[in-house]
Enzyme design. Sequence first.
Site, PDB file in Angstrom:
ATOM      1  N   ASP A  33       0.871  -1.182   0.000  1.00 36.24           N
ATOM      2  CA  ASP A  33       0.000   0.000   0.000  1.00 36.24           C
ATOM      3  C   ASP A  33       0.907   1.231   0.000  1.00 36.24           C
ATOM      4  O   ASP A  33       1.683   1.429   0.940  1.00 36.24           O
ATOM      5  CB  ASP A  33      -0.882  -0.032   1.261  1.00 36.24           C
ATOM      6  CG  ASP A  33      -1.841   1.140   1.325  1.00 36.24           C
ATOM      7  OD1 ASP A  33      -1.711   2.087   0.518  1.00 36.24           O
ATOM      8  OD2 ASP A  33      -2.735   1.111   2.197  1.00 36.24           O
TER       9      ASP A  33
ATOM     10  N   LYS B 267       0.314  10.982 -11.803  1.00 41.68           N
ATOM     11  CA  LYS B 267      -0.993  11.149 -12.471  1.00 41.68           C
ATOM     12  C   LYS B 267      -1.932  11.845 -11.493  1.00 41.68           C
ATOM     13  O   LYS B 267      -2.095  11.398 -10.358  1.00 41.68           O
ATOM     14  CB  LYS B 267      -1.572   9.798 -12.858  1.00 41.68           C
ATOM     15  CG  LYS B 267      -2.993   9.943 -13.421  1.00 41.68           C
ATOM     16  CD  LYS B 267      -3.457   8.723 -14.134  1.00 41.68           C
ATOM     17  CE  LYS B 267      -3.750   7.588 -13.188  1.00 41.68           C
ATOM     18  NZ  LYS B 267      -4.075   6.363 -13.939  1.00 41.68           N
TER      19      LYS B 267
HETATM   20  C1  LIG Z   1      -4.041   2.804 -13.742  1.00 40.62           C
HETATM   21  S1  LIG Z   1      -3.408   1.498 -12.761  1.00 40.62           S
HETATM   22  C2  LIG Z   1      -1.681   1.577 -13.120  1.00 40.62           C
HETATM   23  C3  LIG Z   1      -1.335   1.064 -14.485  1.00 40.62           C
HETATM   24  C4  LIG Z   1       0.171   0.882 -14.646  1.00 40.62           C
HETATM   25  N1  LIG Z   1       0.846   2.169 -14.791  1.00 40.62           N
HETATM   26  C5  LIG Z   1       0.495   0.059 -15.880  1.00 40.62           C
HETATM   27  O1  LIG Z   1       1.030   0.622 -16.821  1.00 40.62           O
HETATM   28  O2  LIG Z   1       0.233  -1.146 -15.884  1.00 40.62           O
HETATM   29  C6  LIG Z   1      -3.526   2.179 -11.142  1.00 40.62           C
HETATM   30  C7  LIG Z   1      -3.026   1.253 -10.052  1.00 40.62           C
HETATM   31  O3  LIG Z   1      -2.984   1.966  -8.807  1.00 40.62           O
HETATM   32  C8  LIG Z   1      -3.089   0.999  -7.793  1.00 40.62           C
HETATM   33  N2  LIG Z   1      -3.347   1.581  -6.472  1.00 40.62           N
HETATM   34  C9  LIG Z   1      -4.406   2.323  -6.088  1.00 40.62           C
HETATM   35  N3  LIG Z   1      -4.305   2.632  -4.762  1.00 40.62           N
HETATM   36  C10 LIG Z   1      -3.136   2.089  -4.319  1.00 40.62           C
HETATM   37  C11 LIG Z   1      -2.460   2.065  -3.049  1.00 40.62           C
HETATM   38  N4  LIG Z   1      -2.984   2.667  -1.991  1.00 40.62           N
HETATM   39  N5  LIG Z   1      -1.298   1.400  -2.980  1.00 40.62           N
HETATM   40  C12 LIG Z   1      -0.776   0.779  -4.063  1.00 40.62           C
HETATM   41  N6  LIG Z   1      -1.342   0.777  -5.284  1.00 40.62           N
HETATM   42  C13 LIG Z   1      -2.524   1.415  -5.412  1.00 40.62           C
HETATM   43  C14 LIG Z   1      -4.226   0.109  -8.285  1.00 40.62           C
HETATM   44  O4  LIG Z   1      -4.196  -1.149  -7.626  1.00 40.62           O
HETATM   45  C15 LIG Z   1      -3.930   0.030  -9.791  1.00 40.62           C
HETATM   46  O5  LIG Z   1      -3.244  -1.156 -10.114  1.00 40.62           O
END
Ligand SMILES: C[S@@+](CC[C@H](N)C(=O)[O-])C[C@H]1O[C@@H](n2cnc3c(N)ncnc32)[C@H](O)[C@@H]1O
Length: 198
Positions: free
Chosen positions: A89, A155
Amino acid sequence: MPKRYLPNDKWARKAKDEGFRARSVYKLQELDEKFHLIKPGMVVLDLGAAPGSWLQYVSGKIGPKGLAIGMDLQEIKMIAPNVHTVVQDIMKLDEVVEQTSKQANDRPVDLLLSDAAPSTSGIHDVDQWRSIELNQSALAVGKRILKSGGRCVLKVFQGADFDGFIKDVKREWKDVRIIKAQTSRDRSTEVYVIAQKA
Ligand SMILES: C[S@@+](CC[C@H](N)C(=O)[O-])C[C@H]1O[C@@H](n2cnc3c(N)ncnc32)[C@H](O)[C@@H]1O
């Protein structure tokens, strides 16, 4: 007028054809071509990295002497020997810093990427605020582990809290740029913020 959302759009098809795990790879490629972010031998930390298309791209660019570390709540399938992944996380600042140092064997981090996005509630302001929180955490990580002059790419979703967030970034980081990627969906409010550590 924004184009209709097509789940299997040209970027998604291109990603599939080229063996990338997500269409988002083309956003990173676009930013990299414009700002020359990724170089051979770099150590790159990618937060919110699943399913791993950015890591695939970074892996190719940094080469065998580089190291990419990807963290996400979800497990990321094996990519290449120069990519380490951790289920983590990213809101847990101390753990992220500790894991990064461990995975990088105390090598300094040259570049921090965060494409993290919260799972959406459907309430735009709530989702936007959660995205800001993820980015605040990413910046706090960057302050602790990025080398001086290293850049971070975040982002961010535009909305009520956007201007305040950018103001905070500008207070502590240099050369702050806001870019709308051509490959982002037309209807998306996402932009990328690039900032450099003083
Ligand atoms: C749009 S995706 C990323 C795509 C990645 N850049 C790729 O090219 O494959 C966003 C990611 O943020 C992660 N995410 C959201 N909240 C998070 C947290 N608190 N800790 C870790 N990852 C998190 C989600 O699990 C998701 O896999």
